[in-house]
Write an enzyme that holds these catalytic residues in place. Structure first.
Site, PDB file in Angstrom:
ATOM      1  N   GLU A 280       2.429  -0.498  -3.467  1.00  0.00           N
ATOM      2  CA  GLU A 280       3.849  -0.737  -3.158  1.00  0.00           C
ATOM      3  C   GLU A 280       4.350  -2.055  -3.731  1.00  0.00           C
ATOM      4  O   GLU A 280       5.547  -2.214  -3.947  1.00  0.00           O
ATOM      5  CB  GLU A 280       4.082  -0.719  -1.633  1.00  0.00           C
ATOM      6  CG  GLU A 280       4.126   0.684  -1.072  1.00  0.00           C
ATOM      7  CD  GLU A 280       4.705   0.750   0.344  1.00  0.00           C
ATOM      8  OE1 GLU A 280       4.886  -0.299   0.983  1.00  0.00           O
ATOM      9  OE2 GLU A 280       4.956   1.871   0.805  1.00  0.00           O
TER      10      GLU A 280
ATOM     11  N   HIS B 228     -22.001  10.351  -4.095  1.00  0.00           N
ATOM     12  CA  HIS B 228     -22.312  11.788  -4.119  1.00  0.00           C
ATOM     13  C   HIS B 228     -21.071  12.631  -4.354  1.00  0.00           C
ATOM     14  O   HIS B 228     -21.112  13.853  -4.183  1.00  0.00           O
ATOM     15  CB  HIS B 228     -22.995  12.186  -2.807  1.00  0.00           C
ATOM     16  CG  HIS B 228     -24.327  11.529  -2.642  1.00  0.00           C
ATOM     17  ND1 HIS B 228     -25.521  12.173  -2.837  1.00  0.00           N
ATOM     18  CD2 HIS B 228     -24.646  10.241  -2.336  1.00  0.00           C
ATOM     19  CE1 HIS B 228     -26.523  11.332  -2.651  1.00  0.00           C
ATOM     20  NE2 HIS B 228     -26.008  10.146  -2.341  1.00  0.00           N
TER      21      HIS B 228
ATOM     22  N   LYS C 198      12.855   9.439   1.243  1.00  0.00           N
ATOM     23  CA  LYS C 198      13.485   9.360   2.575  1.00  0.00           C
ATOM     24  C   LYS C 198      14.908   9.909   2.506  1.00  0.00           C
ATOM     25  O   LYS C 198      15.341  10.642   3.387  1.00  0.00           O
ATOM     26  CB  LYS C 198      13.544   7.898   3.040  1.00  0.00           C
ATOM     27  CG  LYS C 198      12.217   7.312   3.421  1.00  0.00           C
ATOM     28  CD  LYS C 198      12.457   5.954   4.082  1.00  0.00           C
ATOM     29  CE  LYS C 198      11.207   5.120   4.116  1.00  0.00           C
ATOM     30  NZ  LYS C 198      11.462   3.730   4.404  1.00  0.00           N
TER      31      LYS C 198
HETATM   32  O1  PA5 Z   1       5.278  -2.105   3.391  1.00  0.00           O
HETATM   33  C1  PA5 Z   1       6.265  -1.595   3.834  1.00  0.00           C
HETATM   34  O2  PA5 Z   1       7.323  -2.239   4.016  1.00  0.00           O
HETATM   35  C2  PA5 Z   1       6.290  -0.129   4.235  1.00  0.00           C
HETATM   36  O3  PA5 Z   1       5.071   0.479   4.016  1.00  0.00           O
HETATM   37  C3  PA5 Z   1       6.646  -0.005   5.709  1.00  0.00           C
HETATM   38  O4  PA5 Z   1       5.700  -0.705   6.466  1.00  0.00           O
HETATM   39  C4  PA5 Z   1       6.687   1.462   6.158  1.00  0.00           C
HETATM   40  O5  PA5 Z   1       7.583   2.176   5.367  1.00  0.00           O
HETATM   41  C5  PA5 Z   1       7.110   1.554   7.620  1.00  0.00           C
HETATM   42  O6  PA5 Z   1       8.348   0.950   7.810  1.00  0.00           O
HETATM   43  P1  PA5 Z   1       8.855   0.528   9.233  1.00  0.00           P
HETATM   44  O7  PA5 Z   1       7.941  -0.513   9.760  1.00  0.00           O
HETATM   45  O8  PA5 Z   1      10.240   0.029   9.018  1.00  0.00           O
HETATM   46  O9  PA5 Z   1       8.841   1.763  10.108  1.00  0.00           O
END
Ligand code: PA5
Length: 471
Positions: free
Chosen positions: A326, A347, A462
């Site tokens: 990310e 394995h 989303k």
């Molecule tokens: O790193 C990030 O920002 C994302 O992976 C969020 O943690 C994830 O989308 C969850 O978001 P939220 O904490 O707003 O529910």
């Protein structure tokens, strides 16, 4: 220097036939040091409340000095500090429930899972309460949309039953920074309904058994107020989800598990000190970043294998998979992370790593000593399996031989490996490791001109999912 400091050894890579020339890292030191300066300046700018230039938005550099801030506040204010309150909430929950369901996804989930797998008894949830030091069992949900898995959890929690004792009672820690993530919100709504039933609709009890961790505003924040939750923990502004493991997001579940969260933070502080003060060649953050980056740009190794030697590290690796993906997987850049667990995956994936494309940098993660007494193979009067000749060998001996044998085989075929070594697996070394990997990720982002913060690519699914659902 602490004797339990984690170390990085790229000796298997810094050989012309395996990867890089011996002096490659030293020659790259000026660029690495410039990236470090930029990361330090980012942290300073963030702490001062100054506005970043447009190309640096978002600048979620708040994770960097958060461990120092939390510890200083704990030392000054004790039980009224955030760490003090987290410890008190964890103890309160421990005294009233036998299971805590942790709801969250992505950065609001992976860290707590990594901490549990790395530091708790391997069969924590299966142990009787006293063998868990009376600590609750931990279940994770809201990290997927799997109907049958949620149904299974509802079965386990005792559908429709009113809890009469600590052994029957359970609570929820719901974690979402935005407070609007559908997976987590849907699971919370479903589980809250069952929790209300199990509390015979006693709203005071429900409010005590739900602990939200969320941003300073948003849907979950409002819902928590409506439920009357007295203990609500913040995901601080300027700390992105995948950088939030050392905030209440990771610390509260860890404290519920009975882990030493002060040691976790102290490990991260030790890593910050090391990062700031050590030169290239003796700086695990800069050396790891430099070798990984050079292997990608000079040798085409754009697959980064985190080769973990021990079952307890799998979720640490999954946490890192998210962090790297990310943070740097943007503008058609960023290496592909992949965590493997050995010897299990020798394995399954081992064949590809030994003889497949030469596109991988393999970083071993090894642990010096086990927490428990080494188990010997032992003798057997029949010896059908012909293991009596190895009777004195222990499981750690076998793992060590597998590690050495695998790396030798890679070396013999000019396949590069580096080693990230943890003297023991505990809260202090994990605090170092998490902070090291977060720092390395932002240093690399600055090095390649990618903003490591924000995850614009996650929004597309989303948006579409919501459009489909809401018509
Ligand atoms: O790193 C990030 O920002 C994302 O992976 C969020 O943690 C994830 O989308 C969850 O978001 P939220 O904490 O707003 O529910």
């Amino acid at each position: 220097m602490s004797t339990d400091r984690i170390t990085y050894n790229p000796a298997g890579v810094l050989l012309p036939e395996h990867g890089l020339a011996a002096d490659a890292l030293a020659s790259f030191a000026p660029q690495l040091e410039a990236a470090r300066e930029e990361v330090l300046a980012d942290a300073k700018l963030w702490a001062s409340g100054g506005s970043p230039p447009e190309e640096k938005e978002p600048l979620d550099a708040g994770f960097h000095e958060m461990p120092e801030r939390l510890l200083a506040e704990y030392r000054e204010q004790g039980s009224s500090s955030e760490v003090g309150r987290i410890l008190a909430t964890a103890d309160r929950l421990t005294s009233v429930v036998d299971r805590v369901v942790v709801l969250g996804i992505g950065g609001s989930y992976m860290g707590a899972r990594a901490l549990m797998e790395a530091c708790c008894h391997s069969y924590h949830n299966e142990l009787p309460r006293t063998a868990r030091n009376n600590r609750p069992r931990i279940s994770f949900e809201g990290n997927n949309v799997d109907n049958d898995a949620v149904q299974g959890l509802l079965d386990l929690l005792g559908r429709g039953n009113v809890a009469k004792s600590v052994e029957d009672r359970w609570g929820i820690v719901v974690i979402s920074k935005s407070g609007g993530t559908l997976e987590t919100a849907a699971a919370f709504r479903i589980l809250l309904r069952q929790l209300q039933e199990s509390c015979a609709n006693d709203s005071t009890q429900v409010a005590d058994l739900v602990v939200p961790v969320t941003g300073t505003s948003g849907k979950l924040f409002d819902l928590a107020a409506d439920l009357g939750c007295k203990e609500v923990y913040p995901v601080p502004d300027g700390v992105g989800g995948r950088f939030s493991i050392l905030s209440a997001v990771g610390l509260l579940p860890a404290a519920v598990m009975g882990l030493d969260i002060v040691q976790l933070l102290e490990g991260a502080v030790a890593m910050n000190d090391h990062f700031r003060s050590q030169p290239v060649g003796d700086n695990v953050v800069l050396d790891y970043t430099g070798v990984s980056h050079l292997m990608e740009t000079q040798r085409g190794c754009d697959v980064r294998l985190l080769s973990t030697w021990g079952k307890k590290l799998e979720s640490v690796g999954m946490w890192y998979d998210q962090l790297l993906s990310e943070s740097l997987g943007k503008q058609q850049q960023g290496a592909m992370p992949l965590t493997i667990v050995n010897t299990r995956d020798l394995h399954s994936r081992g064949q590809q790593h030994q003889e497949g494309k030469r596109d991988k940098l393999i970083t071993n993660v090894t642990i010096g000593s086990c927490e428990r007494e080494p188990l010997a193979i032992g003798t057997n009067s029949q010896d059908h399996d012909e293991l009596n000749c190895l009777a004195e060998k222990t499981l750690p001996d076998v793992l060590r031989a597998a590690t050495q044998g695998t790396n030798q085989a890679y070396r013999d075929d000019n396949r590069p490996t580096a080693d990230l070594h943890l003297p023991q697996l505990n809260e202090h070394t994990l605090g170092q490791l998490f902070q090291m990997l977060m720092l390395a990720t932002v240093v690399e982002g600055r090095l390649i001109g990618i903003n490591p913060y924000g995850q614009p690519g996650v929004e597309a699914y989303k948006k579409n999912m919501n459009a489909i659902l809401r018509g």
